[in-house]
Design a protein around this motif. Structure first.
Motif, PDB file in Angstrom:
ATOM      1  N   ARG A  10       0.837  -1.195   0.000  1.00 25.56           N
ATOM      2  CA  ARG A  10       0.000   0.000   0.000  1.00 25.56           C
ATOM      3  C   ARG A  10       0.882   1.260   0.000  1.00 25.56           C
ATOM      4  N   ASP A  16      -0.198   9.056  -6.866  1.00 28.26           N
ATOM      5  CA  ASP A  16      -0.397   9.053  -8.311  1.00 28.26           C
ATOM      6  C   ASP A  16       0.906   9.133  -9.109  1.00 28.26           C
ATOM      7  N   ARG A  18       2.869   6.638  -9.225  1.00 24.98           N
ATOM      8  CA  ARG A  18       3.185   5.249  -9.597  1.00 24.98           C
ATOM      9  C   ARG A  18       3.193   5.118 -11.122  1.00 24.98           C
TER      10      ARG A  18
ATOM     11  N   ASP B  13      -7.661   3.326  -0.136  1.00 20.86           N
ATOM     12  CA  ASP B  13      -6.793   2.368  -0.831  1.00 20.86           C
ATOM     13  C   ASP B  13      -6.933   1.018  -0.135  1.00 20.86           C
ATOM     14  N   ARG B  31      -9.211   3.116  -6.641  1.00 17.32           N
ATOM     15  CA  ARG B  31      -8.769   2.969  -5.242  1.00 17.32           C
ATOM     16  C   ARG B  31      -7.438   3.699  -5.046  1.00 17.32           C
ATOM     17  N   GLY B  32      -7.384   4.481  -4.002  1.00 15.38           N
ATOM     18  CA  GLY B  32      -6.175   5.240  -3.702  1.00 15.38           C
ATOM     19  C   GLY B  32      -6.012   6.476  -4.576  1.00 15.38           C
ATOM     20  N   ARG B  33      -7.000   6.760  -5.417  1.00 11.67           N
ATOM     21  CA  ARG B  33      -6.878   7.878  -6.376  1.00 11.67           C
ATOM     22  C   ARG B  33      -7.614   9.113  -5.871  1.00 11.67           C
TER      23      ARG B  33
END
Lengths: 124, 94, 192
Positions: A10, A16, A18, B13, B31-33
């Protein structure tokens, strides 16, 4: 995945910047948005008629929903529980019928034995 | 917590898929965005419970806007993706 | 018919028979739902679109509350999920998809088309919408924004397409006759 591994995963993936794709995360098989495997699959716009089987499964699902026997989310959950190769091999309403049957069995609406007997009778 | 239009949010996330049987209506790709709340759509029963025939609380549902370029980093992506998301998946951002 | 289909046909007969035996659901109840569902078709959505093109008050209602706007046209919405309507403009185009399953505004458009449920459409619409549009022969000007609507929860979404040029003196019935299923999902543009 262990909790530690998951936490590390995680951390690495949580912003963002990545460069990996969303589908590299542990998505469920029915969660298809943007999935690369299907990006080269053309969409065939030609009309397609439903069979009597398709329409009956659809009507059955509606009756079960209206009577509170099973919800549309239970239907979806049952479809999502199919094996991935089965999900892609089966037709849309074959998936529905698999899910409806599994849900009714699980909820005890009828038993495996009753279903087996009924299938034999239906084939007679 | 009620979110108002224009509120910046981050989608949790979280990956319940890794923990066993579940039914999630939050697509993996957000997710996580980061997104922006467009509007509140009403309160609806939590599908994550409905799928297991459990009592389901009413939860606020929002239309949330995302930038697909930030998700897939491809020039041919569309300009916006708009998704219905339940409030318990959203974290407020400043 | 394949072996697989025969087995599924038998399974369906068995399930329907069992539900009737146990007084859970009768074949007549199922037949009634099939008849009601068969009666819903894109012609209903098309009537709503045409009315919105000629009647500004109806247009406002349609965009504010799709369910009430459908009911105002005599379309039965009881028990159906709430309907939301997405307004296309010369600057903004909407494309509707359900990446998780096949959520579709069935009450106003009928059964979802086969392609709407396909893995290709579900995967590509959010990531490559202009590529999907090209499969339908639809090309948007570069400066039109594309907003993809992923139908993930309790609403069902229908597109209010742009009224094509050259139809200014057309009446409502004639306008409704040119609105197709794909125009209300956003894969095609209305052409006279």
């Amino acid at each position: 995945m262990t909790d530690t591994a998951r936490a590390g995963y995680r951390r690495r993936m949580s912003d963002d910047t990545r460069t990996t794709l969303p589908e590299d995360r542990p998505r469920a098989m029915h969660d298809l948005g943007g999935v690369s495997r299907f990006l080269c699959e053309p969409v065939d716009p030609s009309p397609h008629t439903l069979t009597a089987f398709d329409r009956e499964v659809d009507g059955l699902r509606q009756v079960l929903g209206m009577k509170g026997v099973m919800s549309v989310d239970e239907l979806r959950r049952g479809i999502e529980a199919l094996a991935e190769d089965e999900y892609h091999r089966l037709s849309y309403y074959q998936r529905w019928l698999r899910s409806i049957t599994a849900t009714l069995l699980r909820k005890g609406v009828f038993t495996e034995d009753e279903l087996r007997t009924a299938i034999q009778e239906a084939g007679a | 917590m009620m979110l108002t239009p224009g509120q910046r949010v981050r989608v949790r996330d979280d990956w319940p898929e890794t923990r066993g049987p579940c039914h999630i209506r939050t697509p993996h790709y957000v997710r996580g965005r980061h997104g922006v709340v467009v509007r509140y759509l009403g309160d609806f029963a939590n599908p994550e419970d409905l799928a297991f025939a459990r009592p389901a609380a009413l939860l606020p549902l929002y239309h949330v806007r995302f930038d697909p370029h930030a998700i897939w980093r491809e020039p041919h992506a569309g300009d916006e993706v708009l998704i219905e998301l339940f409030g318990h998946w959203l974290e407020e951002e400043t | 018919m394949s072996v697989q289909d025969t087995a599924d046909e038998r399974l369906l007969r068995a399930v329907v028979d069992l539900l009737a035996q146990k007084a859970v659901a009768t074949p007549a109840e199922i037949a009634e739902r099939i008849a009601i569902t068969d009666a819903a078709s894109p012609a209903q959505g098309a009537r709503m679109v045409a009315r919105a093109w000629v009647d500004p008050e109806y247009r406002a209602l349609l965009l504010a509350d799709g369910t009430r706007a459908a009911e105002a046209m005599g379309i039965p919405m009881r028990g159906a999920p709430p309907l939301g309507v997405l307004e296309n403009t010369p600057e903004l185009h909407h494309l509707v998809v359900c990446t998780l399953c096949s959520c579709y505004p069935r009450a106003v458009l009928g059964y979802p088309p086969f392609w709407y449920k396909s893995a290709g459409y579900r995967a590509r619409a959010v990531r490559d919408p202009r590529g999907v549009l090209a499969d339908f022969g639809t090309v948007l000007p570069e400066d039109v924004r594309v907003r993809v609507v992923d139908s993930t929860a309790d609403f069902r979404w229908m597109v209010l397409p742009l009224r094509p040029a050259g139809t200014e003196d057309w009446d409502e019935a004639r306008l409704a006759s040119i609105v197709r299923e794909g125009d209300m999902i956003g894969v095609t543009l209305v052409s006279p």
